[in-house]
Design an enzyme around this catalytic site. Structure first.
Site, PDB file in Angstrom:
ATOM      1  N   ILE A 104       0.904  -1.147   0.000  1.00  0.00           N
ATOM      2  CA  ILE A 104       0.000   0.000   0.000  1.00  0.00           C
ATOM      3  C   ILE A 104       0.944   1.199   0.000  1.00  0.00           C
ATOM      4  CG2 ILE A 104      -0.243  -0.275   2.528  1.00  0.00           C
ATOM      5  CD1 ILE A 104      -2.888   1.166   2.436  1.00  0.00           C
ATOM      6  N   SER A 105       0.746   2.115  -0.945  1.00  0.00           N
ATOM      7  CA  SER A 105       1.694   3.219  -1.105  1.00  0.00           C
ATOM      8  C   SER A 105       1.757   4.092   0.144  1.00  0.00           C
ATOM      9  CB  SER A 105       1.280   4.110  -2.287  1.00  0.00           C
ATOM     10  OG  SER A 105       1.198   3.369  -3.478  1.00  0.00           O
ATOM     11  N   GLN A 106       2.869   4.802   0.268  1.00  0.00           N
ATOM     12  CA  GLN A 106       3.025   5.788   1.336  1.00  0.00           C
ATOM     13  C   GLN A 106       1.941   6.865   1.181  1.00  0.00           C
ATOM     14  OE1 GLN A 106       6.980   7.395   1.372  1.00  0.00           O
ATOM     15  NE2 GLN A 106       6.413   9.100   2.705  1.00  0.00           N
TER      16      GLN A 106
END
Ligand code: SAH
Length: 214
Positions: free
Chosen positions: A64-66
């Site tokens: 899950i992206s930053q």
């Protein structure tokens, strides 16, 4: 499995304030982040880290992206309410939730069946109803084109030609472009039927955009 509801959004609000401090200016993006329980998108064992500004592992070896990256990509899209938006790489579904909160019509494609199914259930349980597809993002969704905005959340080495075709004239596509080590956040604007402009917006690190479905 993520931690079950109810969720306390105090930490989501603090995360939005942190992102504002880091330079995110689009108020609608910050408001969306303040309303979404990011802990619902990660395994319960990672709940304590869900509101830190960092990427976290999800199933199938993906991430899950930053939150800063999610916010920055969304801001670069310059969404207008009602836009038809295509996301490539549904992953956990968090970015799709941000788009839904911003009042756009969301189409999102994921190549892993497992992630597609998990995201579908999770988003619906939270009250978000994007159109999700299990497929290869390199193909886009020609039957639903043209899109006003396209957001790629995995890194291709070249701009996928079928996606530039599916971007409407006047549309914007945001993608991390480059090889495995690091990528340049790239904004491609379709100026006319045949002309595209690209600009670069800093270094990022994403998982690779891979061909085919799993
Ligand atoms: N937007 C996601 C980020 C997930 S990481 C989120 O908010 O959680 C990138 C995702 O892109 C991964 O789930 C990966 O499986 C997916 N992906 C990689 N190549 C793809 C392709 N060709 N088509 C569709 N999805 C792809």
């Amino acid at each position: 499995m993520p931690h079950p509801p109810p969720y306390n959004l105090e930490e989501a609000k603090m995360l939005a304030r942190e992102l504002k401090g880091k330079g995110i200016r689009d108020k609608a993006v910050l408001a969306a982040i303040a309303r979404i329980p990011r802990e619902a998108f990660v395994d319960e064992a990672l709940s304590d880290m869900a509101y830190l500004d960092r990427p976290l592992p999800i199933e199938a070896g993906q991430t899950i992206s930053q939150p800063y990256t999610v916010a920055r990509q969304t801001e670069l899209l310059r969404l207008d309410p009602g836009d038809k938006v295509l996301e490539i790489g549904t992953g956990s579904g968090y970015q799709a939730a941000v788009l839904c909160e911003m009042g756009v019509e969301v189409y999102s494609v994921e190549r892993y069946q497992e992630l597609y199914q998990t995201a579908q259930k999770r988003l619906n349980d939270l009250g978000y109803y994007p159109h999700l597809f299990h497929g290869d993002g390199y193909e886009g969704l020609p039957e639903h084109a043209p899109f006003d905005k396209i957001l790629i959340t995995a890194a291709p080495e070249m701009i996928p030609p079928k996606l530039t075709e599916q971007l409407g004239v006047g549309g914007r596509m945001v993608l991390p472009l480059g090889g495995r080590e690091r990528q340049q956040m790239t904004l491609l604007e379709r100026v006319s039927e045949t002309r595209y402009n690209t600009t670069e917006h800093g270094d990022y690190i994403f998982v690779p955009m891979q061909k085919g479905r799993e």
